[in-house]
Design an enzyme around this catalytic site. Structure first.
Site, PDB file in Angstrom:
ATOM      1  N   GLU A 143       1.009  -1.293   0.052  1.00 59.67           N
ATOM      2  CA  GLU A 143      -0.159  -0.033  -0.026  1.00 59.67           C
ATOM      3  C   GLU A 143       0.824   1.207  -0.016  1.00 59.67           C
ATOM      4  O   GLU A 143       0.205   2.290  -0.432  1.00 59.67           O
ATOM      5  CB  GLU A 143      -0.985  -0.050   1.083  1.00 59.67           C
ATOM      6  N   THR A 169      -6.215   9.024  -3.302  1.00 58.91           N
ATOM      7  CA  THR A 169      -6.229   8.535  -1.781  1.00 58.91           C
ATOM      8  C   THR A 169      -5.759   9.821  -1.201  1.00 58.91           C
ATOM      9  O   THR A 169      -6.096  10.070  -0.060  1.00 58.91           O
ATOM     10  CB  THR A 169      -5.440   7.337  -1.747  1.00 58.91           C
TER      11      THR A 169
HETATM   12  P1  ADP Z   1      -8.305   2.024  -4.826  1.00 59.57           P
HETATM   13  O1  ADP Z   1      -8.469   1.438  -3.614  1.00 59.57           O
HETATM   14  O2  ADP Z   1      -9.325   3.228  -5.132  1.00 59.57           O
HETATM   15  O3  ADP Z   1      -8.545   1.421  -6.221  1.00 59.57           O
HETATM   16  P2  ADP Z   1      -5.623   2.258  -4.931  1.00 59.57           P
HETATM   17  O4  ADP Z   1      -5.391   2.628  -3.289  1.00 59.57           O
HETATM   18  O5  ADP Z   1      -5.769   0.862  -5.147  1.00 59.57           O
HETATM   19  O6  ADP Z   1      -7.064   2.945  -4.995  1.00 59.57           O
HETATM   20  O7  ADP Z   1      -4.727   3.115  -5.602  1.00 59.57           O
HETATM   21  C1  ADP Z   1      -4.539   3.001  -6.850  1.00 59.57           C
HETATM   22  C2  ADP Z   1      -3.474   3.722  -7.507  1.00 59.57           C
HETATM   23  O8  ADP Z   1      -2.268   2.818  -7.234  1.00 59.57           O
HETATM   24  C3  ADP Z   1      -3.426   3.779  -8.888  1.00 59.57           C
HETATM   25  O9  ADP Z   1      -2.824   5.250  -9.055  1.00 59.57           O
HETATM   26  C4  ADP Z   1      -2.187   2.893  -9.479  1.00 59.57           C
HETATM   27  O10 ADP Z   1      -1.381   3.347 -10.688  1.00 59.57           O
HETATM   28  C5  ADP Z   1      -1.378   2.525  -8.073  1.00 59.57           C
HETATM   29  N1  ADP Z   1      -0.842   1.060  -8.088  1.00 59.57           N
HETATM   30  C6  ADP Z   1       0.236   0.649  -8.006  1.00 59.57           C
HETATM   31  N2  ADP Z   1       0.267  -0.647  -8.142  1.00 59.57           N
HETATM   32  C7  ADP Z   1      -0.997  -1.041  -8.263  1.00 59.57           C
HETATM   33  C8  ADP Z   1      -1.269  -2.293  -8.805  1.00 59.57           C
HETATM   34  N3  ADP Z   1      -0.951  -3.522  -8.887  1.00 59.57           N
HETATM   35  N4  ADP Z   1      -2.891  -2.195  -9.121  1.00 59.57           N
HETATM   36  C9  ADP Z   1      -3.585  -1.223  -9.145  1.00 59.57           C
HETATM   37  N5  ADP Z   1      -3.190  -0.166  -8.713  1.00 59.57           N
HETATM   38  C10 ADP Z   1      -1.750  -0.018  -8.571  1.00 59.57           C
END
Ligand code: ADP
Length: 304
Positions: A125, A180
């Site tokens: 995270e 976020t």
């Molecule tokens: P949400 O919980 O709203 O989906 P996230 O906390 O997952 O949001 O954050 C998404 C962000 O994390 C995106 O900007 C993306 O580029 C980054 N990210 C990094 N690694 C990953 C991954 N494996 N899958 C998805 N998003 C990722």
């Protein structure tokens, strides 16, 4: 064994009053992560628009952390197939991290318990949220409803009632890169004691609802007077979507995680199609298209 694939579910965090504490795994979307041993280093392959640098992708950070912690010399190739839309409050980066921890555990026969897998997946995270939060990863790793205590990390899982149903609306809007961080920045630093009493009563009732397997109690306790009012303006049409959904019979409606998805709580007996249409119309009235998914809670990540 040279290669292992794991699949992990999407999740919703907060459930209204349980900010940074509650998580629920949802069988709406799934990520798949395949780990393959390679000679050196960590490399990422994906067709999806997420960072491929291991330090910027949740999967890379999890592999790096687990290699170090368990003294694994082998290099690892990571192949990611995203099913969870990234950045919409559905625990996308957490699903990748959860699948990675579970696949790594199997690939190197580590025999880790649930809490350790959560700790390892949580490290991911840092790549997405900039800080470690365990609500989404815990739900994605373990499945079901999760309460997260920190310092020290202590994750409590409760099996959801079998008649609990959720309707998720994912609006097709452009989310800011640092979504976020933006949505955390609007959360009030100080809150009136009376608001904290309301949220505590609702959060406690949600837990009681999961323990008693009472979906009605869970649904009607999805009420948040602290975070939701501060974040609602970040989601165009939020109040209309909520109003429509409650009118169509939803028991409770709130923002999923940091948004912009909106989640309605209902039971098997609710008119789920009516709730789904009402939510879609709420966004459509603001000229926003949305993907609507009717789903149940999910089990945790598994190798496949
Ligand atoms: P949400 O919980 O709203 O989906 P996230 O906390 O997952 O949001 O954050 C998404 C962000 O994390 C995106 O900007 C993306 O580029 C980054 N990210 C990094 N690694 C990953 C991954 N494996 N899958 C998805 N998003 C990722």
């Amino acid at each position: 064994m040279n290669s292992v694939t794991a699949r992990a579910p999407s999740s919703t965090a907060n459930l209204g009053p349980g900010f940074d504490v509650f998580g629920l795994a949802l069988d709406a979307f799934y990520d798949e992560v395949q780990l393959t041993k390679q000679k050196h280093g960590i490399s990422i392959i994906t067709d999806d628009s997420i960072p491929v640098s291991p330090r910027k992708n949740t999967t890379g950070l999890v592999v790096e952390y687990m290699k170090k912690k368990f003294r694994i010399k082998s290099g690892v190739q990571i192949r990611i197939k995203k099913g969870v839309p990234a950045g919409f409050g559905m625990g996308s980066s957490a699903a990748s991290a959860a699948a990675t921890a579970v696949a790594f555990n199997k690939l190197f026969s580590l025999g880790l318990d649930g809490n350790t897998l959560v700790e390892c997946a949580g490290v991911g995270e840092l790549a997405s949220a900039g800080s470690i939060h365990y609500d989404n990863v815990s739900a994605s790793v373990l499945g079901g409803f999760i309460i997260v205590r920190t310092k020290p990390l202590d994750v409590i899982k409760i099996l959801p009632p079998s008649d609990l149903r959720l309707v998720v609306a994912v609006p097709k809007i452009t989310v800011p890169k640092k979504k976020t961080q933006v949505s955390r920045s609007v959360v009030p630093k100080h809150i009136p004691l009376s608001d904290s009493v309301v949220n505590l009563a609702n959060a406690s009732s949600i837990v009681a609802g999961f323990v008693r397997k009472d979906s009605e109690l869970i649904g009607k306790s999805i009420q948040d007077v602290i975070i939701e009012p501060a974040r609602a303006h970040l989601i165009p049409g939020f109040y209309q979507v909520k109003k429509n959904s409650l009118k169509a019979g939803a028991l409770g409606v709130t923002i999923s995680g940091a948004g912009p998805s909106v989640i309605s709580f209902a039971t098997k007996k609710s008119n789920l199609k009516k709730i789904a249409d009402a939510m879609k119309k709420g966004f459509a009235d603001k000229r926003i298209d949305s993907q609507i998914v009717i789903c149940k809670p999910s089990n945790g990540a598994k190798t496949i």
